[in-house]
Design a protein around this motif. Structure first.
Motif, PDB file in Angstrom:
ATOM      1  N   PRO A   1       0.797  -1.233   0.000  1.00  0.00           N
ATOM      2  CA  PRO A   1       0.000   0.000   0.000  1.00  0.00           C
ATOM      3  C   PRO A   1       0.828   1.281   0.000  1.00  0.00           C
ATOM      4  O   PRO A   1       0.399   2.275  -0.561  1.00  0.00           O
ATOM      5  N   TYR A   2       2.011   1.261   0.606  1.00  0.00           N
ATOM      6  CA  TYR A   2       2.741   2.532   0.673  1.00  0.00           C
ATOM      7  C   TYR A   2       3.169   3.012  -0.707  1.00  0.00           C
ATOM      8  O   TYR A   2       3.380   4.206  -0.915  1.00  0.00           O
TER       9      TYR A   2
ATOM     10  N   GLU B   1       1.220   2.764  -3.330  1.00  0.00           N
ATOM     11  CA  GLU B   1       0.029   3.466  -3.802  1.00  0.00           C
ATOM     12  C   GLU B   1      -0.045   4.855  -3.162  1.00  0.00           C
ATOM     13  O   GLU B   1      -0.365   5.839  -3.828  1.00  0.00           O
ATOM     14  N   THR B   2       0.280   4.911  -1.862  1.00  0.00           N
ATOM     15  CA  THR B   2       0.301   6.212  -1.192  1.00  0.00           C
ATOM     16  C   THR B   2       1.248   7.159  -1.912  1.00  0.00           C
ATOM     17  O   THR B   2       0.914   8.312  -2.159  1.00  0.00           O
TER      18      THR B   2
ATOM     19  N   TYR C   1       2.223   7.107  -5.023  1.00  0.00           N
ATOM     20  CA  TYR C   1       1.616   7.552  -6.278  1.00  0.00           C
ATOM     21  C   TYR C   1       0.548   8.610  -6.007  1.00  0.00           C
ATOM     22  O   TYR C   1       0.425   9.593  -6.733  1.00  0.00           O
ATOM     23  N   ALA C   2      -0.226   8.389  -4.938  1.00  0.00           N
ATOM     24  CA  ALA C   2      -1.319   9.315  -4.625  1.00  0.00           C
ATOM     25  C   ALA C   2      -0.798  10.675  -4.207  1.00  0.00           C
ATOM     26  O   ALA C   2      -1.565  11.628  -4.125  1.00  0.00           O
ATOM     27  N   GLN C   3       0.497  10.784  -3.920  1.00  0.00           N
ATOM     28  CA  GLN C   3       1.075  12.088  -3.600  1.00  0.00           C
ATOM     29  C   GLN C   3       1.463  12.848  -4.858  1.00  0.00           C
ATOM     30  O   GLN C   3       1.923  13.973  -4.768  1.00  0.00           O
ATOM     31  N   GLY C   4       1.331  12.204  -6.004  1.00  0.00           N
ATOM     32  CA  GLY C   4       1.648  12.888  -7.251  1.00  0.00           C
ATOM     33  C   GLY C   4       3.073  12.705  -7.700  1.00  0.00           C
ATOM     34  O   GLY C   4       3.522  13.380  -8.627  1.00  0.00           O
TER      35      GLY C   4
END
Lengths: 346, 328, 375, 354
Positions: free
Chosen positions: B225-226, B228-229, B231-234
């Motif tokens: 998951p980290y 994905e995190t 990626y979710a930060q841009g």
């Protein structure tokens, strides 16, 4: 519901999903995880999305962020996002790794995940992880970013933020990690926060802390929240409007009061009655929904809920997919017999 | 951190003792002892010593003492005076024979290890992020081949190919005419033209294994998951991959540096024999064949000590790179 | 009593088959999908069979010297002569000596086809050590010509024959070595994983220690300590033991890890709470869940042993002539001169690579299939 | 150690086991040693379960609630003797009417009693051996205790399967053929195989979806009615525990803080932690959205390896005084309940009464 001409978004609209489809190619075949989901979020409001596992609520949220797994096919649909009144962005037209999309992620849209344990990098300090985001989107230096990180940790009410900034995730408890995760998601003042089951892995007292924190942050910073959960209690606590999902479809949307006091869809009604409520007059048996959620390879014909529905009418419900019936006050229900079902005593 | 390093160094001491003891046991294993071998050597050259003289020699050298006493004498001599004993074969102190060869072995091993890493890490990361791509399959085949082809065979083939097609004689580290020449640019070039085969041989074997480890680690980490995190930060793909999962995937890698070293030493022994390099390998082999046990035992001891030190270093590196270990 | 209907639709028989399939059936179904692993399995079975029946399959015996046929090149079996299809044959080999260099060269005499026959009589041997016979699978009738599929070595011995006989030794050394390390690894790993505590820490330390010793030098040291005068067969057994002394750690790690994870499985606790004895828990619940993993780990350990034997023998520290193993055969290919003169001397190397790769592919396939219930 | 053993060794009632009780737990303790290094040196201990005392009446459902790390699962495992006890006693009334102290039994003496007490697990995946058919799984307790011939076991398994709402034809299937909810039913069938009187359900529905959880809860209640079962129901879901339990015990950091009748506790808790726990539960009722009214606890759950002094709850308690910081309160009877708070009588706490 299919719109051929693109209507402009109303001024208060922040995000609009229209007929979104997401499929996955698997060894066993094509899984249609999301099948024509439409919902919208207005500025500064909290939209709660509830559903059981496999209802496609997380997949839809990830398609907003363009963070779907590699085997995903975004088959159809349009996602529009308007972070500032003058700039409307068609997310569905952007590519996964485009510069614009990356600017949105972490910049205008923040995201919180379910497992605070694993959602933070184990080998970087909390501060480093926040600073990277701040430096990326704000273009500030290391010192300023660190200052910002400490400020954020203070805002999410972590004790001793100046020390916390150098801590590693494994040194924090679950609740503290989730606070750090929220600080990370909010680091660039996003106008939309997507929270994917942020309290599911937490204990009930910690869950209450996090819910209160999110509410106060929302009041303070004014961002909109998409709050995904399977817990009706949590939705009732935080959401302004609610969308109920079942098997990759939104079966009902409406204000939180509509959903809880005037549920229109048989699935919403049945689910609400199968949860024991605190302080309720004791009842012998819980109401249940017969059967189980079908597996994604064997989605029923017609209305997807018909095999488990107490009100299903053979010849209609198992043949024809229902369309959306709208009611005054933004409530809309995807059922052939919306509005005609017998009133039920709660 | 200092406490951790201290504890870890303390840990290495019993290991070193056991290693040294095993080396000594190996010295003692062949039937007969130093005096028997010495007498045999004298007989070979036409001399003769009587059984009484042999017994006298044994008593003088303390060969009748219990094994543990002999071990103690041997190891204190090494630790205190750097005296590794006497090589019968060469009729010289062991310590005068081994050091320059050890230097070369270390140089080749280190060079090969750097080479191994330079290949394995980027390729492993690439193969994991582009799983099932054409290049991933190519690297997978390379990985399997590297695992399947024994080092000495690879050395033989490379040497043969260099000989047959490039008309190069790549055995040894220097061509005969430079053997005793002073160091010049030409001599260095000549050295490099010989050095590449052992380095390539050793690095190929090592890289093939590590590449597969790296790929598997990366695939594990990429699913967490980290990532994905991140990626979710841009962050861009490159920033995400190299900034987060690679850092974590390297940890099991780092923890096996210590094991890469003994593997390289092992590989070096055989490769060096095939390529006729003036490293420890051929000397060790010869010593073992001639039952020149002080020389052989010293080599085994020193190589093992290097290995223990390598493991130590990799543990410290791991603690430095992974806070979860540092703080536990 | 009203029970909520669970409403399972009647599934097709194909699904029923999947749902009632025994664990090993599921493993087999999964394994079957790895084409490379299946091919490797077939290849290895064939290799083992030909090693087992080496004396029957090979046309000669490994020690039979032919001074007039040294370094003869490999001979192809052909079926077309003068543009016409005929029974398999080889061309006769004409031996000439180069007048300038005095080197022997061989040339095929394309006018003299010599038929290859099945089941010909040749040198006597004991098949499987049981009964004596002189029947060989194939050969040529012409007493002055030989069929050397992979050429001959410096003494004119048939490489193909020696390769098969060598496979017997090398493969069995690998398998026996793995068997030894399996016993050690299973016992120590099980003790370590099942009892934990002090014993576990001690065994863990021992494993770490062994892993931190450079293998080849240690092998070399131990192997060199074996006196040359000992019986080759005895040396062979000792060498396999030396190899397994170092190889067991990997197996022990696998076993220990499995024991640890199984110990915490709820179903093991459930059995215990039902009153199951330790014996029942270990034999009914833990061992069946481990067998497939252990088989996979053992398969992956075989190539290590084979490579170890080959390397030691190649260096002259392991098996020694007259024993024929692939490592021993490769001793002849140690210098550039012989390789460039007779590249076919490297054929045992090719055999090693193929067998090692096949074991790796097979092991990988088994490991993937080992857990058919992975979620 | 001896001092610990003494503090509340005596059961609350004068005789060992009250007439209507099936199980009486008294002074139950489990300390796990914390070891470090390869010498396995003991550097401390985790008091996972510390001085737990309660009775379970015959035919009732006793709920044990608490947050993660409160030790509620360990209590169930201690009663069933999955672990050895550090201290305390567990008295159990056997089917023949005799009372035994399980804490004094060896593994061998425990075996016949295992027929009478069973467990249902949280994780429907790891609690069934994937390599066994339903016949082997559900029939295993019978095989172990040598009850019945092969044919009888087969018939009994089929009967049990239909009892929990699964088709008897499925006896030859393996667990991977079933969904989480169905697997949980297989676990229930296995627990029922030898007609036990007592079943401990450890978070038995927590891993399931809402609608499936409701089905399984109804099933468990039906079975209780039919066979007169006694349940120990462990969960962190307060709504579920209110629905199913007659009486409950609330745990915090290895200790019971309150034991009593479910309705009474939910109506008017006597311990501040119970109050906070109840008020933390998000209600599926937007009108009761508790902006400001909710008791949001400060800080984190105490670490059982390093608990605070005095009352474990005092750092988070809004009513705490100096007394709470220094003196450890005992579990004592207050208004027909047992409460572990110095101020149980004085405080006026809010429950969830409608």
């Amino acid at each position: 519901m299919k719109t051929t001409t693109i209507q402009p978004m109303p001024p208060e609209r922040l995000l609009e999903l229209d007929n979104v489809h997401v499929h996955f190619t698997m060894r066993e075949g094509l899984v249609k995880a999301v099948n024509g989901v439409s919902y919208h979020v207005n500025r500064g409001e909290v939209l709660g999305i509830v559903g059981e596992s496999g209802s496609g609520k997380s997949v839809t949220a990830r398609s907003i962020m363009k963070l779907l797994a590699r085997n995903a096919i975004e088959a159809e649909g349009r996602i529009r996002f308007r972070p500032k009144p003058e700039s409307e962005i068609d997310i569905s037209a952007l590519s996964r790794q485009s510069r614009e999309m990356r600017a949105l992620r972490g910049g205008s849209i923040g995201m919180i995940f379910q497992e605070p344990m694993t959602a933070l990098s184990p080998v970087h300090s909390i501060g480093t992880q926040i600073m990277r985001t701040v430096m990326l989107h704000r273009g500030v230096g290391k010192q300023a970013a660190r200052q910002r990180a400490i400020e954020l940790l203070e805002r999410v009410q972590l004790p001793k933020p100046a020390e916390m900034v150098d801590r590693y995730p494994h040194q924090l408890s679950g609740g503290m990690r989730q606070r750090a995760m929220i600080a990370l998601a909010l680091s660039c003042d996003p106008s939309l926060l997507i929270a994917d089951e942020p309290t599911t892995a937490l204990d009930v007292t910690t869950e209450a802390q996090i819910l209160e924190l999110l509410k106060s942050l929302q009041e303070e910073m004014g961002m909109a929240i998409i709050f995904i959960t399977h817990n009706f209690g949590v939705v009732a606590d935080i959401a302004d409007r609610v969308a109920v999902m079942y098997l990759g479809r939104v079966v009902e949307t409406g204000s939180v009061d509509d959903i809880f006091y005037r549920p229109g869809h048989p699935y919403t009604r049945a689910l609400l009655q199968s949860i024991p409520k605190l302080g309720q007059a004791p009842m012998r048996r819980l109401r249940t929904i017969p059967g189980m959620v079908p597996d994604p390879f064997n989605i029923p014909e017609g209305c997807v809920f018909n095999p488990r529905c107490a009100h299903a009418v053979l010849g209609t419900c198992n043949v024809e997919a229902p369309s959306v019936v709208s009611f005054p006050g933004e409530q809309s229900v995807r059922c052939h017999f919306a509005g005609q079902l017998p009133e039920e005593v709660q | 951190m200092a406490g951790f390093i201290f504890r870890r160094i303390l840990w290495a001491i019993p290991t070193l003792i056991v290693v040294s003891f095993i080396s000594f046991v190996i010295i003692q294993l062949p039937p007969g002892d130093y005096v028997t071998a010495y007498a045999a050597q004298l007989r070979h050259s036409g001399d003769y010593i009587s059984l009484e003289q042999e017994a006298l020699l044994r008593a003088q050298m303390g060969l009748n003492d219990p094994m543990i006493v002999q071990y103690w004498r041997w190891i204190t001599n090494i630790v205190l005076y750097g005296n590794f004993g006497h090589s019968l074969e060469w009729n010289a102190p062991v310590s005068s024979l081994i050091w320059d060869r050890l230097g070369l072995t270390l140089a080749i091993s280190t060079l090969s290890m750097l080479f191994t890493w330079a290949i394995a890490i980027p390729v492993g990361v690439y193969a994991a992020t582009r799983q099932y791509s054409v290049l991933d399959y190519v690297f997978t085949i390379f990985g399997f081949l590297g695992k399947g082809v024994p080092d000495f065979l690879l050395a033989l083939i490379l040497m043969w190919m260099a000989f047959a097609w490039l008309n190069m004689d790549v055995g040894g580290l220097l061509s005969p005419r430079y053997q005793n020449a002073p160091w010049t640019i030409d001599k260095v070039i000549n050295l490099l033209s010989h050095l590449w085969i052992p380095v390539v041989v050793l690095a190929t074997g090592g890289a093939a294994g590590l590449l597969r480890v790296m790929r598997a680690n990366m695939l594990d980490e990429l699913g967490k998951p980290y990532v994905e995190t991140a990626y979710a930060q841009g962050l861009s793909e490159r920033q995400v991959v190299w900034g987060y999962p690679v850092r974590v995937a390297l940890n099991p890698f780092i923890s096996t540096v210590g094991w890469a070293l003994p593997a390289l030493f092992s590989g070096d022994v055989i490769t060096a024999v095939v390529l006729n390099l003036p490293t420890t390998g051929p000397l060790l082999l010869q010593a073992l064949k001639m039952q020149d046990m002080y020389l052989a035992g010293s080599f085994i001891l020193i190589l093992s000590v290097f290995t223990v030190i390598g493991t130590l270093i990799s543990d410290i590196l791991l603690a430095w790179s992974d806070p979860r270990i540092r703080y536990s | 009593m009203a029970v909520d209907p669970i409403g399972i639709p009647v599934k097709s028989s194909r699904e029923e088959e999947l749902y009632t399939a025994k664990p090993w059936t599921l493993i087999w179904w999964r394994f079957r999908q790895h084409k490379l692993a299946v091919a490797s399995l077939i290849f290895l079975v064939l290799t083992c069979l030909s090693a087992l029946f080496a004396d029957f399959i090979s046309p000669y015996t490994p020690g039979s010297i032919d001074r007039l046929n040294t370094f003869a090149p490999p001979r192809a079996i052909r079926v077309i002569h003068d543009g016409q299809l005929r029974m398999p044959f080889i061309y006769a080999l004409a031996r000439t000596r180069d007048a300038d260099t005095a080197r022997v060269t061989y040339e095929e005499d394309t006018s003299r086809p010599i038929a290859v026959h099945l089941l010909v009589r040749g040198e006597r041997y004991r098949l499987l050590g049981l009964f004596e016979t002189d029947l060989h699978l194939f050969g040529v009738d012409d007493p002055r010509q030989r069929i050397n599929l992979l050429g001959t070595d410096a003494l004119g011995r048939d490489m193909f024959t020696r390769l098969l006989y060598g496979g017997r030794i090398t493969l069995s050394a690998g398998l026996i070595g793995v068997a030894f390390s399996f016993i050690l690894g299973l016992a120590l790993g099980a003790i370590s994983g099942y009892y934990g505590g002090w014993l576990d820490v001690g065994i863990q330390r021992l494993m770490e220690f062994i892993r931190s010793v450079p293998t080849i030098p240690l092998w070399m040291g131990l192997a060199a300590a074996l006196p040359i005068v000992w019986d080759p067969l005895f040396v062979y057994v000792l060498i396999t033991i030396i190899l397994s002394l170092i190889g067991w750690t990997h197996l022990a790690r696998v076993v220990r890890g499995r024991f640890f994870s199984l110990k915490t499985e709820d179903y093991v606790l459930a059995a215990r709470l039902s009153g199951a004895s330790e014996y029942r828990i270990v034999t009914k619940h833990m061992l069946p869940a481990m067998t497939s993993y252990i088989i996979a780990a053992m398969t992956l350990a075989v190539p290590e042993m084979i490579l170890g034997e080959t390397a030691l023998s190649f260096l002259g520290l392991g098996l020694r002539p007259p024993v024929v193993s692939w490592g021993v055969l490769l001793q002849d290919a140690q210098n550039l001169r012989s390789i460039s003169l007779a590249p076919w001397l490297l054929s045992p190397g090719v055999a090693v690579v193929l067998v090692v790769l096949a074991f790796n592919f097979l092991g990988d396939g088994l490991r993937d299939a080992a857990d058919p219930y992975g979620r | 150690m001896s001092q610990i053993m003494n503090s509340s060794e005596q059961p609350l009632a004068g005789n060992v086991l009250a007439d209507d009780a099936l199980i009486s737990v008294s002074g139950l303790r489990k300390y796990f040693p914390v070891t470090r290094g390869w010498m396995q040196r003991k550097v401390g201990e985790v008091r996972a379960v510390d001085d737990i005392t309660f009775d379970i009446k015959r035919g009732e459902t006793f709920g044990l609630v608490g947050e993660s790390g409160s030790g509620k699962s360990t209590v169930a495992r201690l009663i069933l003797r999955a672990y050895s006890l550090t201290g305390g006693s567990v008295h159990f009334r056997k089917a023949d009417g005799n009372v035994v102290d399980l804490s004094r039994l060896g593994d061998r003496e425990m075996r016949p009693i295992r027929r009478e007490m069973q467990m249902i697990f949280q994780d429907p995946y790891s609690s069934l051996n994937p390599r066994m058919t339903l016949l082997e799984l559900v029939g295993e307790p019978m095989v172990i205790h040598g009850v019945g011939s092969q044919g009888e076991i087969r018939d009994r398994v089929a009967e049990l399967l239909s009892l929990v709402g699964l088709r008897p034809e499925y006896v030859l299937r393996y667990p991977h053929a079933f969904s989480g909810g169905q697997r949980q039913r297989i676990g229930i069938a296995r627990a029922l195989a030898l007609n036990p009187s007592f079943i401990a359900a450890d978070e038995a529905v927590s891993a399931l979806d809402v609608s499936v959880a409701a089905q399984n809860i109804n099933l468990m209640q039906d079975l209780q009615e039919k066979f007169g079962l006694t349940y120990l129901f462990i969960t962190h879901d307060l709504g579920m525990v209110e629905h199913i339990s007659d009486r409950i015990g609330v745990m915090y950091v290895g200790r019971l803080v309150e034991v009593g009748d479910t309705a009474e506790i939910f109506n008017k808790p006597l311990h501040p932690y119970t109050e906070a726990l109840l008020s933390a539960v998000p209600q599926p009722d937007p009108r009761r959205r508790s902006s400001g009214k909710r008791v949001v606890l400060k800080g984190e759950i105490a670490d059982p390896a390093n608990p605070p002094s005095g009352c474990y709850f005092h750092p988070r308690c809004r009513y705490a005084t100096d007394l709470c910081r220094t003196d450890t309160p005992q579990l004592r009877p207050v208004a027909g309940r047992s409460v572990r708070c110095h101020y149980a009588e004085e405080l006026d706490l809010t429950g969830v009464g409608a």
